[in-house]
Scaffold this motif. Structure first.
Motif, PDB file in Angstrom:
ATOM      1  N   ARG A   6      43.320  34.407  23.335  1.00 47.55           N
ATOM      2  CA  ARG A   6      42.108  33.597  23.422  1.00 47.55           C
ATOM      3  C   ARG A   6      41.274  33.977  24.648  1.00 47.55           C
ATOM      4  O   ARG A   6      40.044  33.997  24.584  1.00 47.55           O
ATOM      5  CB  ARG A   6      42.479  32.110  23.480  1.00 47.55           C
ATOM      6  CG  ARG A   6      43.100  31.583  22.177  1.00 47.55           C
ATOM      7  CD  ARG A   6      42.048  31.494  21.096  1.00 47.55           C
ATOM      8  NE  ARG A   6      42.595  31.280  19.778  1.00 47.55           N
ATOM      9  CZ  ARG A   6      42.160  30.338  18.920  1.00 47.55           C
ATOM     10  NH1 ARG A   6      41.189  29.532  19.271  1.00 47.55           N
ATOM     11  NH2 ARG A   6      42.690  30.234  17.730  1.00 47.55           N
ATOM     12  N   LEU A   7      41.938  34.256  25.746  1.00 49.06           N
ATOM     13  CA  LEU A   7      41.206  34.715  26.924  1.00 49.06           C
ATOM     14  C   LEU A   7      40.526  36.058  26.643  1.00 49.06           C
ATOM     15  O   LEU A   7      39.365  36.275  27.022  1.00 49.06           O
ATOM     16  CB  LEU A   7      42.167  34.862  28.115  1.00 49.06           C
ATOM     17  CG  LEU A   7      42.658  33.564  28.765  1.00 49.06           C
ATOM     18  CD1 LEU A   7      43.762  33.867  29.771  1.00 49.06           C
ATOM     19  CD2 LEU A   7      41.512  32.820  29.446  1.00 49.06           C
ATOM     20  N   ALA A   8      41.252  36.962  25.977  1.00 54.22           N
ATOM     21  CA  ALA A   8      40.691  38.279  25.672  1.00 54.22           C
ATOM     22  C   ALA A   8      39.456  38.171  24.791  1.00 54.22           C
ATOM     23  O   ALA A   8      38.507  38.954  24.926  1.00 54.22           O
ATOM     24  CB  ALA A   8      41.753  39.151  25.003  1.00 54.22           C
ATOM     25  N   ALA A   9      39.463  37.181  23.889  1.00 48.97           N
ATOM     26  CA  ALA A   9      38.326  36.999  22.980  1.00 48.97           C
ATOM     27  C   ALA A   9      37.054  36.623  23.731  1.00 48.97           C
ATOM     28  O   ALA A   9      35.943  36.846  23.228  1.00 48.97           O
ATOM     29  CB  ALA A   9      38.654  35.938  21.930  1.00 48.97           C
ATOM     30  N   GLN A  10      37.202  36.044  24.932  1.00 48.92           N
ATOM     31  CA  GLN A  10      36.014  35.724  25.730  1.00 48.92           C
ATOM     32  C   GLN A  10      35.882  36.666  26.937  1.00 48.92           C
ATOM     33  O   GLN A  10      35.207  36.354  27.906  1.00 48.92           O
ATOM     34  CB  GLN A  10      36.044  34.258  26.182  1.00 48.92           C
ATOM     35  CG  GLN A  10      37.239  33.860  27.018  1.00 48.92           C
ATOM     36  CD  GLN A  10      37.326  32.345  27.221  1.00 48.92           C
ATOM     37  OE1 GLN A  10      36.934  31.561  26.357  1.00 48.92           O
ATOM     38  NE2 GLN A  10      37.825  31.922  28.367  1.00 48.92           N
ATOM     39  N   GLY A  11      36.559  37.827  26.842  1.00 52.49           N
ATOM     40  CA  GLY A  11      36.383  38.882  27.839  1.00 52.49           C
ATOM     41  C   GLY A  11      37.162  38.696  29.118  1.00 52.49           C
ATOM     42  O   GLY A  11      36.828  39.294  30.145  1.00 52.49           O
ATOM     43  N   GLN A  12      38.216  37.886  29.077  1.00 52.00           N
ATOM     44  CA  GLN A  12      39.003  37.636  30.284  1.00 52.00           C
ATOM     45  C   GLN A  12      40.461  38.020  30.058  1.00 52.00           C
ATOM     46  O   GLN A  12      40.944  38.030  28.926  1.00 52.00           O
ATOM     47  CB  GLN A  12      38.913  36.158  30.689  1.00 52.00           C
ATOM     48  CG  GLN A  12      37.507  35.724  31.089  1.00 52.00           C
ATOM     49  CD  GLN A  12      37.411  34.239  31.361  1.00 52.00           C
ATOM     50  OE1 GLN A  12      37.988  33.425  30.647  1.00 52.00           O
ATOM     51  NE2 GLN A  12      36.679  33.877  32.408  1.00 52.00           N
ATOM     52  N   GLN A  13      41.167  38.297  31.156  1.00 52.60           N
ATOM     53  CA  GLN A  13      42.583  38.595  31.072  1.00 52.60           C
ATOM     54  C   GLN A  13      43.251  38.234  32.389  1.00 52.60           C
ATOM     55  O   GLN A  13      42.588  38.153  33.429  1.00 52.60           O
ATOM     56  CB  GLN A  13      42.846  40.068  30.728  1.00 52.60           C
ATOM     57  CG  GLN A  13      42.373  41.058  31.754  1.00 52.60           C
ATOM     58  CD  GLN A  13      40.932  41.465  31.560  1.00 52.60           C
ATOM     59  OE1 GLN A  13      40.339  41.189  30.519  1.00 52.60           O
ATOM     60  NE2 GLN A  13      40.365  42.115  32.571  1.00 52.60           N
ATOM     61  N   VAL A  14      44.553  37.994  32.307  1.00 50.08           N
ATOM     62  CA  VAL A  14      45.292  37.694  33.536  1.00 50.08           C
ATOM     63  C   VAL A  14      45.619  38.993  34.258  1.00 50.08           C
ATOM     64  O   VAL A  14      45.419  40.088  33.729  1.00 50.08           O
ATOM     65  CB  VAL A  14      46.595  36.916  33.216  1.00 50.08           C
ATOM     66  CG1 VAL A  14      46.275  35.556  32.616  1.00 50.08           C
ATOM     67  CG2 VAL A  14      47.507  37.719  32.299  1.00 50.08           C
ATOM     68  N   GLU A  15      46.140  38.858  35.478  1.00 54.04           N
ATOM     69  CA  GLU A  15      46.514  40.035  36.257  1.00 54.04           C
ATOM     70  C   GLU A  15      47.669  40.769  35.584  1.00 54.04           C
ATOM     71  O   GLU A  15      48.473  40.164  34.871  1.00 54.04           O
ATOM     72  CB  GLU A  15      46.922  39.606  37.665  1.00 54.04           C
ATOM     73  CG  GLU A  15      45.793  38.947  38.451  1.00 54.04           C
ATOM     74  CD  GLU A  15      46.288  38.292  39.727  1.00 54.04           C
ATOM     75  OE1 GLU A  15      46.169  38.938  40.786  1.00 54.04           O
ATOM     76  OE2 GLU A  15      46.801  37.163  39.652  1.00 54.04           O
ATOM     77  N   PRO A  16      47.772  42.066  35.775  1.00 55.01           N
ATOM     78  CA  PRO A  16      48.872  42.814  35.147  1.00 55.01           C
ATOM     79  C   PRO A  16      50.213  42.473  35.788  1.00 55.01           C
ATOM     80  O   PRO A  16      50.288  41.971  36.899  1.00 55.01           O
ATOM     81  CB  PRO A  16      48.485  44.279  35.407  1.00 55.01           C
ATOM     82  CG  PRO A  16      47.608  44.236  36.623  1.00 55.01           C
ATOM     83  CD  PRO A  16      46.869  42.935  36.551  1.00 55.01           C
ATOM     84  N   GLY A  17      51.279  42.767  35.040  1.00 58.92           N
ATOM     85  CA  GLY A  17      52.623  42.627  35.580  1.00 58.92           C
ATOM     86  C   GLY A  17      53.131  41.206  35.659  1.00 58.92           C
ATOM     87  O   GLY A  17      52.664  40.298  34.955  1.00 58.92           O
ATOM     88  N   GLU A  18      54.073  41.001  36.552  1.00 62.46           N
ATOM     89  CA  GLU A  18      54.770  39.720  36.660  1.00 62.46           C
ATOM     90  C   GLU A  18      53.833  38.581  37.047  1.00 62.46           C
ATOM     91  O   GLU A  18      53.994  37.450  36.592  1.00 62.46           O
ATOM     92  CB  GLU A  18      55.891  39.840  37.692  1.00 62.46           C
ATOM     93  CG  GLU A  18      56.752  38.597  37.795  1.00 62.46           C
ATOM     94  CD  GLU A  18      57.900  38.771  38.775  1.00 62.46           C
ATOM     95  OE1 GLU A  18      58.475  37.747  39.189  1.00 62.46           O
ATOM     96  OE2 GLU A  18      58.209  39.937  39.122  1.00 62.46           O
ATOM     97  N   GLU A  19      52.844  38.872  37.886  1.00 62.51           N
ATOM     98  CA  GLU A  19      51.913  37.828  38.315  1.00 62.51           C
ATOM     99  C   GLU A  19      51.156  37.255  37.118  1.00 62.51           C
ATOM    100  O   GLU A  19      50.963  36.036  36.999  1.00 62.51           O
ATOM    101  CB  GLU A  19      50.925  38.390  39.345  1.00 62.51           C
ATOM    102  CG  GLU A  19      50.182  37.332  40.137  1.00 62.51           C
ATOM    103  CD  GLU A  19      51.049  36.652  41.179  1.00 62.51           C
ATOM    104  OE1 GLU A  19      50.540  35.748  41.855  1.00 62.51           O
ATOM    105  OE2 GLU A  19      52.230  37.023  41.315  1.00 62.51           O
ATOM    106  N   GLY A  20      50.743  38.126  36.222  1.00 64.18           N
ATOM    107  CA  GLY A  20      50.042  37.675  35.025  1.00 64.18           C
ATOM    108  C   GLY A  20      50.939  36.875  34.102  1.00 64.18           C
ATOM    109  O   GLY A  20      50.509  35.871  33.501  1.00 64.18           O
ATOM    110  N   GLN A  21      52.202  37.286  33.976  1.00 65.36           N
ATOM    111  CA  GLN A  21      53.140  36.547  33.138  1.00 65.36           C
ATOM    112  C   GLN A  21      53.408  35.162  33.714  1.00 65.36           C
ATOM    113  O   GLN A  21      53.533  34.181  32.975  1.00 65.36           O
ATOM    114  CB  GLN A  21      54.450  37.330  33.008  1.00 65.36           C
ATOM    115  CG  GLN A  21      54.307  38.669  32.289  1.00 65.36           C
ATOM    116  CD  GLN A  21      53.621  38.526  30.938  1.00 65.36           C
ATOM    117  OE1 GLN A  21      54.019  37.715  30.101  1.00 65.36           O
ATOM    118  NE2 GLN A  21      52.579  39.321  30.716  1.00 65.36           N
TER     119      GLN A  21
END
Length: 355
Positions: free
Chosen positions: A160-175
């Motif tokens: 859902r975030l990707a659909a509005q052009g957003q994403q979390v940080e890569p790796g463990e922090e994003g998880q």
């Protein structure tokens, strides 16, 4: 024809305005996903020229099915294509409704002037194998809208975030960020959708940090005793305690929470007794009416559980039963919810994955 929800957009774009199926059946108990599916089908219908809309709600045993059959066969006053929505909140059309739906499918399976959308709640196996549902499936497309389970929720949020052009940080922090987000919205998918949309308003496209998520996402999780059973059987201590806190805050009855915990304890105890008597595990689980995701959890924990430990849990469950009904015990907390937390912890520690 059965479609997954994630296939609907591609299906609607592929078939185009001229190739919509005549009947779409949406069933399940996740309101947000059902509403989104219905909105997508209606939008495709409008593009294809289905501009005249009728809504029929089947309520009670005395619904006039002949009026529905007549509506489907009637020509539009202005020659427009018709969108007919049939809502069956009970999921049980009854004998007359079964006959009427089968007749409706027979008449409209190849009718390009009528687009029919049928909405139903969650259906059991008997309903999904019935003659009327089979007719709907054969005549068009069926879509099942199941709740998003906790283990699948982080991926759903990320999509859902990707659909509005957003994403979390890569790796463990994003998880960690996605896990935090999921904990705050578990069991409340509409709120999850709203919180994702809020992030889209607060921050531009790009990477969303865990700090931004922690600042923005409100704790709107909703729990029920059945999800509590899943958490306990998985040995998830923190999630179990958080669920019990949530159930208490929402005003759930302590006796109902005790029932959920004691049912699992008794089922495990009886299943272990069956294994000790020499019965194979599949037979034991059938006898205890354990199936689906719960069956996989039982298969994981039963082989390493010991009868004496389960017997102690049965005794503890009996003690807590008295506490939630107002009886005191010298070795247990007087507060029913504290006693429930202690019982849940005892069970979780027995069932926690071994490393």
């Amino acid at each position: 024809m059965q479609l997954r929800l994630d296939q609907l957009a591609a299906h609607l774009s592929k078939v185009g305005p001229a190739g919509l199926k005549p009947i779409y059946t949406v069933h399940g108990d996740e309101p947000l996903l059902a509403q989104e599916a219905l909105d997508a089908i209606r939008a495709a219908g409008r593009v294809a020229g289905f501009t005249e809309r009728q809504v029929h709600t089947v309520s009670g045993a005395y619904f006039d099915w002949s009026s529905l059959l007549g509506a489907g066969n009637a020509m539009s006053l202005f020659g427009d294509k018709q969108l007919i929505e049939i809502r069956i909140p009970s999921g049980k059309p009854g004998k007359d409704g079964s006959v009427a739906l089968q007749s409706y499918c027979e008449h409209h399976a190849h009718d390009d002037s009528v687009l029919t959308v049928i909405t139903l709640p969650r259906l059991d196996k008997t309903q999904t194998t019935s003659a009327w549902f089979t007719a709907l499936d054969n005549a068009g497309v069926t879509l099942r809208c199941d709740p998003i389970e906790r283990n699948a929720l982080p991926l759903w949020i990320a999509q859902r975030l990707a659909a509005q052009g957003q994403q979390v940080e890569p790796g463990e922090e994003g998880q960690r960020a996605l896990a935090f987000f999921a904990d705050r919205v578990e069991g409340n998918l509409l709120a999850a959708h709203q919180e994702v949309a809020k992030l889209g308003l607060l921050h531009p496209p790009g990477v969303i940090t865990i700090a931004q998520i922690e600042d923005a996402v409100v704790d709107v999780a909703r729990f029920n005793v059945f999800k509590l059973s899943d958490a306990v059987l998985s040995g998830q201590v923190q999630r179990t305690l958080r669920m019990i806190d949530g159930l208490q805050a929402e005003g759930e009855a302590a006796v109902l929470v005790h029932w959920a915990l004691s049912e699992e304890i008794m089922a495990l105890h009886r299943s272990r007794a069956g294994l000790d008597a020499g019965k194979p595990l599949p037979m034991v689980l059938r006898e205890q009416r354990v199936w689906g995701p719960r069956e996989r959890l039982f298969e994981r924990v039963l082989p390493r559980l010991k009868s004496p430990a389960l017997a102690r849990l049965v005794t503890s469950a009996s003690t807590v039963d008295g506490i939630v009904k107002g009886l005191r015990h010298p070795q247990w907390p007087e507060d029913p919810w504290e006693a429930l937390r202690r019982l849940a912890l005892m069970l979780c520690r027995q069932l926690a994955p071994q490393h």
